[in-house]
Design an enzyme around this catalytic site. Structure first.
Site, PDB file in Angstrom:
ATOM      1  N   ASP A   1      60.538  66.576  17.402  1.00 37.06           N
ATOM      2  CA  ASP A   1      60.679  65.235  16.832  1.00 37.06           C
ATOM      3  C   ASP A   1      59.306  64.657  16.507  1.00 37.06           C
ATOM      4  O   ASP A   1      59.116  64.000  15.484  1.00 37.06           O
ATOM      5  CB  ASP A   1      61.408  64.301  17.804  1.00 37.06           C
ATOM      6  CG  ASP A   1      62.853  64.715  18.042  1.00 37.06           C
ATOM      7  OD1 ASP A   1      63.453  65.322  17.138  1.00 37.06           O
ATOM      8  OD2 ASP A   1      63.375  64.418  19.131  1.00 37.06           O
TER       9      ASP A   1
ATOM     10  N   GLY B   1      63.595  69.563  19.478  1.00 39.07           N
ATOM     11  CA  GLY B   1      63.279  68.150  19.719  1.00 39.07           C
ATOM     12  C   GLY B   1      62.626  67.882  21.068  1.00 39.07           C
ATOM     13  O   GLY B   1      61.552  67.291  21.137  1.00 39.07           O
TER      14      GLY B   1
ATOM     15  N   ARG C   1      61.566  55.072  14.552  1.00 35.36           N
ATOM     16  CA  ARG C   1      60.643  53.973  14.266  1.00 35.36           C
ATOM     17  C   ARG C   1      59.700  54.332  13.124  1.00 35.36           C
ATOM     18  O   ARG C   1      59.486  53.556  12.201  1.00 35.36           O
ATOM     19  CB  ARG C   1      59.855  53.612  15.527  1.00 35.36           C
ATOM     20  CG  ARG C   1      58.898  52.448  15.348  1.00 35.36           C
ATOM     21  CD  ARG C   1      58.207  52.083  16.636  1.00 35.36           C
ATOM     22  NE  ARG C   1      56.830  52.354  16.855  1.00 35.36           N
ATOM     23  CZ  ARG C   1      55.849  52.592  15.995  1.00 35.36           C
ATOM     24  NH1 ARG C   1      56.091  52.683  14.743  1.00 35.36           N
ATOM     25  NH2 ARG C   1      54.620  52.779  16.365  1.00 35.36           N
TER      26      ARG C   1
ATOM     27  N   HIS D   1      64.574  63.407  25.829  1.00 34.38           N
ATOM     28  CA  HIS D   1      63.426  63.060  24.988  1.00 34.38           C
ATOM     29  C   HIS D   1      63.687  61.781  24.192  1.00 34.38           C
ATOM     30  O   HIS D   1      63.199  61.631  23.072  1.00 34.38           O
ATOM     31  CB  HIS D   1      63.080  64.239  24.073  1.00 34.38           C
ATOM     32  CG  HIS D   1      64.182  64.617  23.123  1.00 34.38           C
ATOM     33  ND1 HIS D   1      65.419  65.033  23.535  1.00 34.38           N
ATOM     34  CD2 HIS D   1      64.218  64.631  21.779  1.00 34.38           C
ATOM     35  CE1 HIS D   1      66.176  65.283  22.477  1.00 34.38           C
ATOM     36  NE2 HIS D   1      65.474  65.047  21.405  1.00 34.38           N
TER      37      HIS D   1
ATOM     38  N   ASP E   1      73.097  61.258  18.804  1.00 34.21           N
ATOM     39  CA  ASP E   1      74.213  60.904  19.673  1.00 34.21           C
ATOM     40  C   ASP E   1      73.925  59.575  20.360  1.00 34.21           C
ATOM     41  O   ASP E   1      73.101  59.521  21.268  1.00 34.21           O
ATOM     42  CB  ASP E   1      74.415  62.011  20.704  1.00 34.21           C
ATOM     43  CG  ASP E   1      75.602  61.760  21.614  1.00 34.21           C
ATOM     44  OD1 ASP E   1      76.172  60.650  21.587  1.00 34.21           O
ATOM     45  OD2 ASP E   1      75.950  62.685  22.366  1.00 34.21           O
TER      46      ASP E   1
END
Length: 159
Positions: free
Chosen positions: A63, A58, A99, A90, A83
């Site tokens: 991501d 990530g 989003r 990041h 979390d």
């Protein structure tokens, strides 16, 4: 049965929860194509004994790679045990991924309860095309026209 492309992602403090959930749902998950970011993908593949398409970690762009796949229509479901109590280096990438999953209206689970609902849904076995509030291509076209009009008016002011 219709194979889905399922992305599995977990922050470090949530990896054991995701692995526990994945092991419990191994029978269902192995019937689908699995995608994941770096370490999570390594752990899922090792613990479940099934192949996983792995992206970068990530914080190293995984991501963003996953978000790009969602935009391209190549991910059907996102299971992301993130979390909420700890800041991630990041965080902007995490927000962008969540989003984009909402923009493209793909089923997204951010906790075990929602993941349980998704994995047990009868829609998992059917062809499912998410309905979108708006068409991203039409949105982009409108934006292009708006900017062309702005540029034209700026150019007109100089003449």
């Amino acid at each position: 049965m219709n194979r889905k492309r399922i992305a599995l992602v977990a922050h470090d403090s949530m990896k054991s929860d995701l692995i526990e959930w994945a092991l419990y749902n191994k029978g269902t998950l192995k019937e689908h194509e699995l995608y994941s970011t770096g370490t999570t993908g390594f752990l899922v593949e090792k613990e479940l004994g099934v192949p996983v398409h792995k992206f970068k970690s990530g914080p190293l762009g995984g991501d963003q790679q996953l978000g790009a796949r969602i935009v391209e229509g190549l991910i059907d479901i996102l299971i992301f045990f993130w979390d909420p109590l700890n800041v991630q280096p990041h965080d902007p990438d995490v927000r962008a991924l969540l989003r984009i999953s909402v923009v493209y209206n793909i089923p997204t689970a951010c906790n075990r309860s929602t993941a349980d609902y998704l994995i047990s849904s009868p829609l998992l076995k059917e062809t499912y095309v998410p309905k979108r509030k708006f068409n991203p291509e039409e949105y982009q076209q409108r934006r292009n026209v708006q900017f062309l009009e702005q540029i034209s008016s700026i150019k007109g002011d100089r003449d």
